[in-house]
Design a protein around this motif. Sequence first.
Motif, PDB file in Angstrom:
ATOM      1  N   LEU A 179       0.829  -1.198   0.000  1.00 57.37           N
ATOM      2  CA  LEU A 179       0.000   0.000   0.000  1.00 57.37           C
ATOM      3  C   LEU A 179       0.868   1.254   0.000  1.00 57.37           C
ATOM      4  N   ALA A 180       1.933   1.247   0.812  1.00 56.03           N
ATOM      5  CA  ALA A 180       2.805   2.424   0.900  1.00 56.03           C
ATOM      6  C   ALA A 180       3.487   2.717  -0.433  1.00 56.03           C
ATOM      7  N   VAL A 181       4.028   1.671  -1.075  1.00 53.50           N
ATOM      8  CA  VAL A 181       4.694   1.877  -2.369  1.00 53.50           C
ATOM      9  C   VAL A 181       3.699   2.372  -3.410  1.00 53.50           C
ATOM     10  N   GLY A 182       2.508   1.751  -3.421  1.00 56.62           N
ATOM     11  CA  GLY A 182       1.485   2.176  -4.371  1.00 56.62           C
ATOM     12  C   GLY A 182       1.084   3.624  -4.167  1.00 56.62           C
ATOM     13  N   LEU A 183       0.908   4.038  -2.914  1.00 54.88           N
ATOM     14  CA  LEU A 183       0.495   5.416  -2.643  1.00 54.88           C
ATOM     15  C   LEU A 183       1.586   6.415  -3.000  1.00 54.88           C
ATOM     16  N   VAL A 184       2.847   6.020  -2.802  1.00 54.58           N
ATOM     17  CA  VAL A 184       3.957   6.902  -3.216  1.00 54.58           C
ATOM     18  C   VAL A 184       3.914   7.112  -4.727  1.00 54.58           C
ATOM     19  N   LEU A 185       3.711   6.043  -5.476  1.00 53.69           N
ATOM     20  CA  LEU A 185       3.639   6.169  -6.935  1.00 53.69           C
ATOM     21  C   LEU A 185       2.409   6.959  -7.368  1.00 53.69           C
ATOM     22  N   ILE A 186       1.294   6.731  -6.686  1.00 52.23           N
ATOM     23  CA  ILE A 186       0.076   7.479  -7.006  1.00 52.23           C
ATOM     24  C   ILE A 186       0.297   8.981  -6.818  1.00 52.23           C
ATOM     25  N   ARG A 187       0.983   9.315  -5.727  1.00 51.18           N
ATOM     26  CA  ARG A 187       1.157  10.727  -5.382  1.00 51.18           C
ATOM     27  C   ARG A 187       2.237  11.409  -6.204  1.00 51.18           C
ATOM     28  N   LEU A 188       3.320  10.707  -6.527  1.00 49.65           N
ATOM     29  CA  LEU A 188       4.513  11.366  -7.065  1.00 49.65           C
ATOM     30  C   LEU A 188       4.800  11.076  -8.538  1.00 49.65           C
ATOM     31  N   THR A 189       4.038  10.182  -9.163  1.00 47.15           N
ATOM     32  CA  THR A 189       4.268   9.910 -10.588  1.00 47.15           C
ATOM     33  C   THR A 189       3.003  10.216 -11.391  1.00 47.15           C
ATOM     34  N   ALA A 190       3.174  10.294 -12.698  1.00 45.77           N
ATOM     35  CA  ALA A 190       2.026  10.546 -13.568  1.00 45.77           C
ATOM     36  C   ALA A 190       1.042   9.381 -13.495  1.00 45.77           C
ATOM     37  N   LYS A 191      -0.223   9.676 -13.731  1.00 37.37           N
ATOM     38  CA  LYS A 191      -1.254   8.645 -13.632  1.00 37.37           C
ATOM     39  C   LYS A 191      -0.990   7.505 -14.613  1.00 37.37           C
ATOM     40  N   GLN A 192      -0.498   7.830 -15.800  1.00 40.94           N
ATOM     41  CA  GLN A 192      -0.185   6.794 -16.784  1.00 40.94           C
ATOM     42  C   GLN A 192       0.967   5.908 -16.296  1.00 40.94           C
ATOM     43  N   ASP A 193       1.944   6.508 -15.616  1.00 40.09           N
ATOM     44  CA  ASP A 193       3.054   5.713 -15.072  1.00 40.09           C
ATOM     45  C   ASP A 193       2.546   4.725 -14.024  1.00 40.09           C
ATOM     46  N   TYR A 194       1.640   5.198 -13.163  1.00 42.49           N
ATOM     47  CA  TYR A 194       1.095   4.283 -12.167  1.00 42.49           C
ATOM     48  C   TYR A 194       0.272   3.182 -12.831  1.00 42.49           C
ATOM     49  N   GLY A 195      -0.452   3.530 -13.895  1.00 40.75           N
ATOM     50  CA  GLY A 195      -1.201   2.508 -14.639  1.00 40.75           C
ATOM     51  C   GLY A 195      -0.269   1.456 -15.224  1.00 40.75           C
ATOM     52  N   THR A 196       0.898   1.891 -15.741  1.00 44.61           N
ATOM     53  CA  THR A 196       1.897   0.950 -16.263  1.00 44.61           C
ATOM     54  C   THR A 196       2.436   0.055 -15.155  1.00 44.61           C
ATOM     55  N   TYR A 197       2.745   0.665 -14.009  1.00 43.04           N
ATOM     56  CA  TYR A 197       3.236  -0.110 -12.870  1.00 43.04           C
ATOM     57  C   TYR A 197       2.200  -1.147 -12.442  1.00 43.04           C
ATOM     58  N   ALA A 198       0.933  -0.758 -12.383  1.00 41.31           N
ATOM     59  CA  ALA A 198      -0.124  -1.674 -11.946  1.00 41.31           C
ATOM     60  C   ALA A 198      -0.219  -2.880 -12.873  1.00 41.31           C
ATOM     61  N   GLN A 199      -0.121  -2.627 -14.184  1.00 45.08           N
ATOM     62  CA  GLN A 199      -0.225  -3.732 -15.137  1.00 45.08           C
ATOM     63  C   GLN A 199       0.992  -4.652 -15.051  1.00 45.08           C
ATOM     64  N   LEU A 200       2.183  -4.082 -14.854  1.00 47.46           N
ATOM     65  CA  LEU A 200       3.378  -4.916 -14.722  1.00 47.46           C
ATOM     66  C   LEU A 200       3.377  -5.687 -13.402  1.00 47.46           C
ATOM     67  N   TYR A 201       2.889  -5.061 -12.348  1.00 51.55           N
ATOM     68  CA  TYR A 201       2.813  -5.760 -11.062  1.00 51.55           C
ATOM     69  C   TYR A 201       1.878  -6.958 -11.178  1.00 51.55           C
ATOM     70  N   ALA A 202       0.762  -6.771 -11.887  1.00 51.28           N
ATOM     71  CA  ALA A 202      -0.154  -7.893 -12.120  1.00 51.28           C
ATOM     72  C   ALA A 202       0.516  -8.968 -12.964  1.00 51.28           C
ATOM     73  N   ALA A 203       1.342  -8.568 -13.945  1.00 53.00           N
ATOM     74  CA  ALA A 203       2.083  -9.544 -14.743  1.00 53.00           C
ATOM     75  C   ALA A 203       3.086 -10.296 -13.872  1.00 53.00           C
ATOM     76  N   GLY A 204       3.668  -9.610 -12.877  1.00 50.29           N
ATOM     77  CA  GLY A 204       4.561 -10.283 -11.938  1.00 50.29           C
ATOM     78  C   GLY A 204       3.831 -11.338 -11.124  1.00 50.29           C
ATOM     79  N   LEU A 205       2.590 -11.055 -10.760  1.00 49.01           N
ATOM     80  CA  LEU A 205       1.773 -12.056 -10.074  1.00 49.01           C
ATOM     81  C   LEU A 205       1.486 -13.244 -10.988  1.00 49.01           C
ATOM     82  N   PHE A 206       1.343 -12.965 -12.282  1.00 51.52           N
ATOM     83  CA  PHE A 206       1.139 -14.034 -13.261  1.00 51.52           C
ATOM     84  C   PHE A 206       2.359 -14.965 -13.281  1.00 51.52           C
ATOM     85  N   ALA A 207       3.555 -14.363 -13.269  1.00 52.52           N
ATOM     86  CA  ALA A 207       4.787 -15.163 -13.243  1.00 52.52           C
ATOM     87  C   ALA A 207       4.861 -15.996 -11.969  1.00 52.52           C
ATOM     88  N   ALA A 208       4.515 -15.383 -10.836  1.00 51.07           N
ATOM     89  CA  ALA A 208       4.534 -16.118  -9.576  1.00 51.07           C
ATOM     90  C   ALA A 208       3.513 -17.245  -9.570  1.00 51.07           C
TER      91      ALA A 208
END
Length: 425
Positions: free
Chosen positions: A31-60
Amino acid sequence: MAPASPPRRPGLLWNAATSIIDQAWLSALNLAVGLVLIRLTAKQDYGTYAQLYAAGLFAATIAEALITNPLTTLASQYTPARRAAMIAHMDRFQGRLSWGIAALFGLGCMLAVHLLQLPQAVALGAAFALYVKTNAMREYRRSILFIDEKARQVLGIDLRYGAAVLAATGLLVWLGWLSVPAIFAALALANVLALWGTARRPAPAAGEAAGALGYAQAVAESWRRGRLGLPGALLAWGINYSYLYVSAAWLGAEAAADLNASRLLLMPISLSVVAWSRVARPVMGAQIAAGDGAALRRLLWASVLGIELLTLAYVLALWAALPWLQHHVLGPRYANVGPLVLVWGAYFAIYAARWVGTALMMGADRYRYMLGVAVTSFLFMLVALLLIPRYGTLGAIMALAAVECLSLALVWLAGIRIVSRTAPP
């Protein structure tokens, strides 16, 4: 071959409490990492991070389906010597598999970023590959420790991991280097630091290992279950995360960011369910093997009641705190998050009850049936996703909830029969 006896109740409660603390820590960290990205990066960057994080869960998910889940099921059935040999061989198999998965996902990330004409394709692909590999190492070590009922050691690893993540993220913010590739590189480094100095499980003596189980036989035993569990696990991932990619395609990356930001606030519920399952699944398998239907029934109903009460309490607390979060943390760019929280809460209440039944089915070695449930639910999901273009972000959550209702009914229909048939041999 005599299975291991079920753990005593005090040990189960202590390990469960430790596991919940561990998952609460990981949840707060995520939650802390996500909120830092939400607050300090562009919304599109956070959207990219969210999709890659979900892809990381796919790998796991791939490694979990092929190695961890079968190993957890078999551990309750094997003698100590055979179990030690199985784990030693799975160490070797996991190392090879995780390198292959990391390379594939890193290259896939690099190609996708290049095709979408986004910046830093090479850096992002390399950082993501390192994250996938190191995360697989940490998750596997955690799983082995849970099988050995060493939840306190798991907590120690994750405390070190979290401290490293927070330190690295803070350093990136201070230096002004915060970006999606940098955060995945930081997560990879934290995985390595978390495992630094931890003792690996000693392999059995050569003669003992050879007499108990060979490498090819161990992989075959795992594959017998993994080949059924893998398609189901991948379909389950598709059910849980396809909304993110479909929403990004139909509604744009900012809609995907809204969906993930609102879901992020409720992820502690999901992680608490995972914490429970890590401890309860081996116990369920041992209870089924021992024919202890009464204890199994008590564990199931206590689990459902406890998880649902926890879910209700968390959703109410989050709803009360939402105005403060909206003003001080999320910011005006995420003004659409508020109405989605309660709908996510209803979804997670259904998800939690379904997950208890899923843990029971896996403890009972019912991988073939779970594959059928996954196929049925995925086909239903393809239809339910049509709610997204009509109802927008709300439609995405409605689609997920509808599929969870179907999965809940199918899993518990078979799960109740398993409980009723569990009797001493």
